[in-house]
Each structure stands twice: as structure tokens, then as C-alpha cells.
Design a protein around this motif. Structure first.
Motif, mmCIF file in Angstrom:
data_model
loop_
_atom_site.group_PDB
_atom_site.id
_atom_site.type_symbol
_atom_site.label_atom_id
_atom_site.label_comp_id
_atom_site.label_asym_id
_atom_site.label_seq_id
_atom_site.Cartn_x
_atom_site.Cartn_y
_atom_site.Cartn_z
ATOM 1 N N GLY A 219 23.426 -30.053 84.341
ATOM 2 C CA GLY A 219 24.575 -30.076 83.398
ATOM 3 C C GLY A 219 25.397 -31.137 83.027
ATOM 4 N N ASP B 77 20.625 -21.921 90.148
ATOM 5 C CA ASP B 77 20.732 -21.145 89.059
ATOM 6 C C ASP B 77 19.290 -20.473 88.357
ATOM 7 O OD1 ASP B 77 21.851 -20.597 86.284
ATOM 8 O OD2 ASP B 77 20.332 -22.041 85.533
ATOM 9 N N CYS C 73 29.315 -26.238 86.522
ATOM 10 C CA CYS C 73 28.233 -25.796 85.446
ATOM 11 C C CYS C 73 27.675 -24.325 85.591
ATOM 12 C CB CYS C 73 27.031 -26.985 85.550
ATOM 13 S SG CYS C 73 27.654 -28.572 84.914
ATOM 14 N N LYS D 175 27.813 -21.917 82.764
ATOM 15 C CA LYS D 175 26.258 -21.144 82.088
ATOM 16 C C LYS D 175 26.367 -19.788 82.306
ATOM 17 C CE LYS D 175 21.585 -21.650 82.363
ATOM 18 N NZ LYS D 175 20.779 -20.612 83.208
ATOM 19 N N LYS E 161 24.707 -19.417 75.657
ATOM 20 C CA LYS E 161 23.670 -20.536 75.814
ATOM 21 C C LYS E 161 24.517 -21.516 74.854
ATOM 22 C CE LYS E 161 18.754 -21.133 75.056
ATOM 23 N NZ LYS E 161 17.688 -20.621 74.706
ATOM 24 N N TYR F 73 27.641 -23.179 76.636
ATOM 25 C CA TYR F 73 27.040 -24.114 77.797
ATOM 26 C C TYR F 73 26.871 -25.453 77.124
ATOM 27 C CZ TYR F 73 24.368 -25.816 81.645
ATOM 28 O OH TYR F 73 23.999 -26.389 82.759
#
Ligand SMILES: [Zn+2]
Length: 229
Positions: A140, A154, A177, A181, A186, A189
């Protein structure tokens, strides 16, 4: 100034700045920037107050921790402790976060007292493989973390969207991150990550501009079976 009044500041500095070990010198400076009245990071007397506080905190150790035994300074959260490098004298001791292995935490803490929902966890071997593939980089934000336990697992496609706990749907993200997220969707993020990468480049947290992207590519190769850990 009483040494004890510095303790909350010291613990805060150490729990907020976990990217890498802190030297005691850095702790003096950080405490000074918190605006502790009358604290002078260059004065020997004030430095000694911090040193005394650190030694004192080091006495607070939990009943059990794994080897090599770290000298625990403070508990900062679930299974997370801050410790100092026991080999070094206090005025240059590096202070860093220590994560208690999951099994140890589970053993020590009765089920009812654990925080958060108990969910299916990716096996340790999977987390270690991902760490090797990612070379310790968060895909990320591009930050480097020195241990796989510092990352969170994740699900690339979230469990809520029928994503599965299987190798090709997993990656390691740093805690920040992973939260972004999970909460921003989406597009949110992607946007936040672009900002963060630019920021990490500017401040030298990320050594190379393409680090996060490169890690994403390595992960994709790994997920397709073209790369082994
Ligand atoms: Zn990250």
C-alpha cells in the motif's frame, strides 16, 4: 519536574514511532517536542530523568515472553510490548516494539477476555512466505517493516465479498493501510495510497519511488504461481 510525569510521554513516543528502533537520544528530542514544560533535551539532568524512567519501566515485565528475552519497558496494546536492547547501556539503548507471538498471547489470555472477534487466521507459514515475497514492504504505502508479525493479513477480495482465506487472495499490509482499505472503499484506498506514497518518498520513509508498485507486481506473480517465496 518529577520523573514520573514523563512516563506517559515516553510511552506515547515509543508507541507512536514504531517504524524502527528509537535511540534514547531520539526519545529525548521527541519528548521535548511534546511541549513538556521545562524539559531540555540537552540538559544532563533532564536526560537522566528520562533514563531513570526507562530503567524503571524496564522492571515491568510480563510473566512470560519468548527468547531472546527482551527487556520490556511497557505494554502498548494487545500482545504488544516495547523493549530495549539489553546489551546496550541506557544512554544509547535502542528502544523498539516487541510483538508477543500469537500462541503465547492466546495461552496467557482467557478466551473471554480477548478483544475483537475471533476469526480464521492465515497460518504462520503463509504469513512468512508473504513476508519473503514482499521483502518486508507494504504494497500500500511502501513502508518497510522488519518482521512479519508487524503486518496484518489482508484478504484482497474481502471475506464479506466472498473472498477466501487462500494463498492467492492474501497479502500483508501495514496496520494503517489495512484500516484504510477496510473503511474507505476501493477508490478511497487508491487515492489515499497515492498521497501516502508521495509523502513517504518526500520524507525518506520509502527508499525508492517504485517500491510499493514493485511489491504489488511481485505479489501478483506469486499469486499466479510464477514466483516462490
Ligand atoms: Zn502500508
Amino acid at each position: 519536574m518529577a520523573a514520573g510525569s514523563l512516563r506517559p510521554h515516553i510511552v506515547r513516543v515509543m508507541s507512536e514511532r514504531r517504524e524502527r528502533p528509537l535511540s534514547t537520544g531520539e526519545i529525548y528530542e521527541a519528548v521535548a517536542t511534546m511541549g513538556v514544560a521545562g524539559f531540555d533535551p540537552r540538559a544532563k539532568r533532564d536526560r537522566n530523568l528520562v533514563n531513570r524512567e526507562l530503567s524503571d519501566l524496564a522492571g515491568m515485565s510480563p510473566e512470560s515472553h519468548s527468547k531472546p528475552a527482551p527487556q520490556v519497558l511497557a505494554r502498548v496494546g494487545r500482545g504488544r510490548y516495547i523493549f530495549r536492547e539489553p546489551e546496550l547501556p541506557m544512554d544509547q539503548a535502542l528502544v523498539q516494539e516487541y510483538l508477543e507471538p500469537e500462541e503465547m498471547y492466546e495461552k496467557r489470555t482467557p478466551r473471554g477476555r480477548r478483544s475483537g472477534p475471533v476469526r480464521e487466521r492465515a497460518p504462520e507459514s503463509v504469513r512468512k512466505s508473504l513476508f519473503a515475497v514482499q521483502r518486508g514492504i507494504c504494497p500500500g504505502c511502501g513502508i518497510y517493516l522488519p518482521h512479519y508479525l508487524r503486518f496484518e493479513v489482508d484478504h484482497i477480495v474481502a471475506l464479506a465479498d466472498d473472498g477466501r482465506t487462500e494463498q492467492r487472495n492474501l497479502q500483508l499490509l501495514c496496520g494503517y493501510c489495512n484500516r484504510v482499505k477496510g473503511t474507505k472503499g476501493k477508490d478511497g484506498y487508491r487515492l489515499r495510497m497515492a498521497e501516502l506514497r508521495a509523502d513517504n518518498m518526500a520524507t525518506g520513509v520509502m527508499a525508492d519511488e517504485g517500491m510499493a508498485e514493485l511489491t504489488g507486481k511481485r505479489l501478483a506473480q506469486y499469486h499466479r504461481g510464477e514466483l516462490s517465496a
